[in-house]
Scaffold this active site. Structure first.
Site, PDB file in Angstrom:
ATOM      1  N   SER A 129      82.323  34.478  34.713  1.00  0.00           N
ATOM      2  CA  SER A 129      82.479  33.416  35.710  1.00  0.00           C
ATOM      3  C   SER A 129      83.085  32.164  35.084  1.00  0.00           C
ATOM      4  CB  SER A 129      81.090  33.096  36.271  1.00  0.00           C
ATOM      5  OG  SER A 129      81.081  31.835  36.879  1.00  0.00           O
ATOM      6  N   TYR A 154      72.484  30.446  35.575  1.00  0.00           N
ATOM      7  CA  TYR A 154      73.475  31.451  35.979  1.00  0.00           C
ATOM      8  C   TYR A 154      74.587  31.536  34.927  1.00  0.00           C
ATOM      9  CZ  TYR A 154      77.537  33.461  38.350  1.00  0.00           C
ATOM     10  OH  TYR A 154      78.642  34.221  38.656  1.00  0.00           O
TER      11      TYR A 154
HETATM   12  N1  NAD Z   1      82.558  35.363  44.241  1.00  0.00           N
HETATM   13  C1  NAD Z   1      82.830  34.476  43.276  1.00  0.00           C
HETATM   14  O1  NAD Z   1      83.413  33.415  43.527  1.00  0.00           O
HETATM   15  C2  NAD Z   1      82.444  34.755  41.853  1.00  0.00           C
HETATM   16  C3  NAD Z   1      82.766  33.794  40.898  1.00  0.00           C
HETATM   17  C4  NAD Z   1      82.434  34.037  39.576  1.00  0.00           C
HETATM   18  C5  NAD Z   1      81.812  35.207  39.219  1.00  0.00           C
HETATM   19  N2  NAD Z   1      81.485  36.133  40.168  1.00  0.00           N
HETATM   20  C6  NAD Z   1      80.821  37.362  39.734  1.00  0.00           C
HETATM   21  O2  NAD Z   1      81.496  38.470  40.310  1.00  0.00           O
HETATM   22  C7  NAD Z   1      80.575  39.521  40.567  1.00  0.00           C
HETATM   23  C8  NAD Z   1      80.654  39.933  42.022  1.00  0.00           C
HETATM   24  O3  NAD Z   1      80.336  38.794  42.829  1.00  0.00           O
HETATM   25  P1  NAD Z   1      80.386  38.796  44.404  1.00  0.00           P
HETATM   26  O4  NAD Z   1      80.921  37.491  44.823  1.00  0.00           O
HETATM   27  O5  NAD Z   1      80.994  40.051  44.879  1.00  0.00           O
HETATM   28  O6  NAD Z   1      78.810  38.768  44.705  1.00  0.00           O
HETATM   29  P2  NAD Z   1      77.915  39.673  45.663  1.00  0.00           P
HETATM   30  O7  NAD Z   1      76.538  39.104  45.586  1.00  0.00           O
HETATM   31  O8  NAD Z   1      78.549  39.802  46.984  1.00  0.00           O
HETATM   32  O9  NAD Z   1      77.941  41.085  44.948  1.00  0.00           O
HETATM   33  C9  NAD Z   1      77.064  41.477  43.933  1.00  0.00           C
HETATM   34  C10 NAD Z   1      76.417  42.778  44.368  1.00  0.00           C
HETATM   35  O10 NAD Z   1      75.547  43.198  43.311  1.00  0.00           O
HETATM   36  C11 NAD Z   1      74.365  43.667  43.857  1.00  0.00           C
HETATM   37  N3  NAD Z   1      73.292  43.488  42.873  1.00  0.00           N
HETATM   38  C12 NAD Z   1      72.703  42.339  42.486  1.00  0.00           C
HETATM   39  N4  NAD Z   1      71.749  42.589  41.574  1.00  0.00           N
HETATM   40  C13 NAD Z   1      71.746  43.932  41.383  1.00  0.00           C
HETATM   41  C14 NAD Z   1      70.979  44.795  40.572  1.00  0.00           C
HETATM   42  N5  NAD Z   1      70.024  44.336  39.764  1.00  0.00           N
HETATM   43  N6  NAD Z   1      71.246  46.122  40.622  1.00  0.00           N
HETATM   44  C15 NAD Z   1      72.218  46.609  41.439  1.00  0.00           C
HETATM   45  N7  NAD Z   1      72.966  45.832  42.239  1.00  0.00           N
HETATM   46  C16 NAD Z   1      72.732  44.516  42.199  1.00  0.00           C
HETATM   47  C17 NAD Z   1      74.131  42.858  45.106  1.00  0.00           C
HETATM   48  O11 NAD Z   1      73.317  43.543  46.060  1.00  0.00           O
HETATM   49  C18 NAD Z   1      75.545  42.625  45.618  1.00  0.00           C
HETATM   50  O12 NAD Z   1      75.908  43.581  46.598  1.00  0.00           O
HETATM   51  C19 NAD Z   1      79.210  38.988  40.143  1.00  0.00           C
HETATM   52  O13 NAD Z   1      78.986  39.432  38.818  1.00  0.00           O
HETATM   53  C20 NAD Z   1      79.393  37.494  40.176  1.00  0.00           C
HETATM   54  O14 NAD Z   1      78.497  36.847  39.305  1.00  0.00           O
HETATM   55  C21 NAD Z   1      81.789  35.930  41.490  1.00  0.00           C
END
Ligand code: NAD
Length: 326
Positions: A129, A154
Site C-alpha cells: 500500500s 495498517y
Molecule cells: N483499494 C485500495 O485503494 C487499496 C490501496 C492500498 C492497498 N490495498 C490492498 O489491496 C488488497 C485488496 O484490497 P481491496 O480494496 O480489494 O479490499 P477488499 O476488502 O475489498 O478485499 C480484500 C478481501 O480479502 C478478504 N479477507 C480479509 N481478510 C481475510 C482473511 N483473513 N482470509 C481470507 N480473506 C480475507 C476480504 O473478505 C475481502 O473480500 C488489500 O491487501 C489491501 O490492503 C488496497
C-alpha cells in the site's frame, strides 16, 4: 495456467480474477467473506465469478495455515499467486488492530509457508500500500524512499507483509513482487472508501466528512488501470537471474495527485447533486498527500494508467446507481 487469487471476493481481487478468467486462465479464489463491509457485495462479486467454468472458490481464512496448506495440496499445479486478501482500511486499524495482525501478517506467512512447497510456482505477487510511505513528505513517492515511519498499524502490517515476502524470496528463491496500490476506486468498489462513502451520503442527503478541512491530496487510481498493472506484473517472469533475492517492489498509482475537493466536485457533477461538506480536522493515522512515482512499473511491465477522475468517477456512479437501483 492456474492462478491462486486470495481476497477474490474483494474489490481488486474480483476484478483481477475476472480478467484472468476472461483471458483463459484457471482461477482458484479464496476469501473468508468477513463482515468488515457488506457481505452481500462480496457475494454478488463472487456470483459473477462463479459463472466462469474456470473458477473454483474456497471460503477460508488465509491466516489459517493448516487450511491454506491443505488447499494448496489440492492445487499443486498453481503456477502464479496474487495475494490480495487483507484487512484493509487505515481508519479501522485504530479500532481493531488485532484483526490486521492476524489477516495481514499471519496471512502472508501462512500462505508463503505453503506456497514455497509448490513445484511449479513461478511468481508470487502481493498487495502492499502507498500507506507504507507513512510520514514521508517528499513527493512523488518513489520505491527507493524510506518506509520506516508508518503512521498507522495498517501501514505497519503492510510493511511487515513486504518484509515477510522478502524473507521467503531470500530463503527459498520464490520470485516475488510487491505492489503498493494508491487509492483505488471504480465499479464494484469498497464501501469504506471515499468514492463509495461520499456517493452513498450525497444521495441520502447526508453531510460528508472532509478531513483536514479539505487539505488532502490523493493519487486516485482507476480499477482497470490497477488490474492492468497487477496482471502486467504477474506476467513479468522469469526474473533476471542476476536479481538476488528475486524480489521487486512497485508503485501502482495514477501518477497524478488530486485535491480532495476537486475529487468531490467531479463526484457532485456525476451525481448531479451538491454535497454538504462537513469539514473536520486531520484524522489520526491518516496522511495528507499521496502521489506515485511509477517509473519502475512502466519500465518493467509497461504500466501506463490512462483514466482520469473525470472519466473514472462517472463510470463508478453509473455502476453504483445500477447496482443499488437508484
Ligand atoms: N483499494 C485500495 O485503494 C487499496 C490501496 C492500498 C492497498 N490495498 C490492498 O489491496 C488488497 C485488496 O484490497 P481491496 O480494496 O480489494 O479490499 P477488499 O476488502 O475489498 O478485499 C480484500 C478481501 O480479502 C478478504 N479477507 C480479509 N481478510 C481475510 C482473511 N483473513 N482470509 C481470507 N480473506 C480475507 C476480504 O473478505 C475481502 O473480500 C488489500 O491487501 C489491501 O490492503 C488496497
Amino acid at each position: 495456467m492456474k492462478v491462486l487469487v486470495t481476497g477474490a471476493a474483494g474489490f481488486i481481487g474480483y476484478h483481477t480474477a475476472a480478467t484472468l478468467l476472461a483471458r483463459g486462465d484457471e482461477v482458484v479464489g479464496i476469501d473468508d467473506l468477513n463482515a468488515y463491509y457488506e457481505v452481500s457485495l462480496k457475494e454478488a462479486r463472487l456470483a459473477r465469478l462463479r459463472e466462469h467454468p474456470g473458477f473454483t472458490f474456497e471460503r477460508m481464512d488465509v491466516a489459517d495455515a493448516e487450511a491454506v496448506a491443505a488447499m494448496l495440496a489440492r492445487h499443486r499445479d498453481v503456477v502464479r499467486i496474487v495475494h490480495l486478501a487483507a484487512q484493509a482500511g487505515v481508519r479501522y486499524s485504530l479500532v481493531n488492530p488485532f484483526s490486521y495482525a492476524r489477516a495481514n501478517v499471519g496471512g502472508v506467512l501462512a500462505l508463503l509457508e505453503a506456497a514455497r512447497r509448490l513445484p511449479a510456482l513461478e511468481h508470487f505477487v502481493f498487495a502492499s500500500s502507498s500507506s507504507v510511505y507513512g510520514l514521508n513528505t517528499t513527493v512523488p513517492f518513489s520505491v527507493g524512499d524510506r518506509t520506516d515511519a508508518p503512521a498507522s498499524f495498517y501501514a505497519a502490517t503492510k510493511k511487515a507483509t513486504e518484509g515477510t515476502a522478502h524473507v521467503y524470496a531470500h530463503l527459498y528463491g520464490v520470485p516475488t513482487s510487491g505492489l503498493r496500490f494508491f487509492t483505488v476506486y471504480g465499479p464494484w468498489g469498497r464501501p469504506d472508501m471515499a468514492a463509495f462513502l461520499f456517493t452513498r451520503k450525497i444521495l441520502a442527503g447526508e453531510p460528508i466528512p472532509v478531513f483536514n478541512h479539505g487539505e488532502m491530496r490523493r493519487d486516485f487510481t482507476y480499477i482497470d488501470d490497477i488490474v492492468a498493472g497487477v496482471i502486467g506484473c504477474l506476467d513479468a517472469v522469469p526474473f533476471d537471474a542476476a536479481l538476488v533475492p528475486p524480489f521487486r517492489i512497485y508503485n501502482l498509482g495514477n501518477n497524478r495527485t488530486e485535491r480532495l475537493l476537486d475529487f468531490i466536485a467531479v463526484l457532485e457533477q456525476a451525481l448531479g447533486r451538491k454535497a454538504n461538506l462537513d469539514f473536520k480536522p486531520m484524522q489520526p493515522g491518516d496522511i495528507q498527500e499521496t502521489y506515485a512515482d511509477i517509473r519502475e512499473s512502466k519500465r518493467d511491465f509497461g504500466f501506463e494508467p490512462r483514466t482520469t477522475i473525470g472519466e473514472g468517477i462517472p463510470r463508478f456512479v453509473a455502476w453504483y446507481k445500477e447496482f443499488y437501483g437508484v
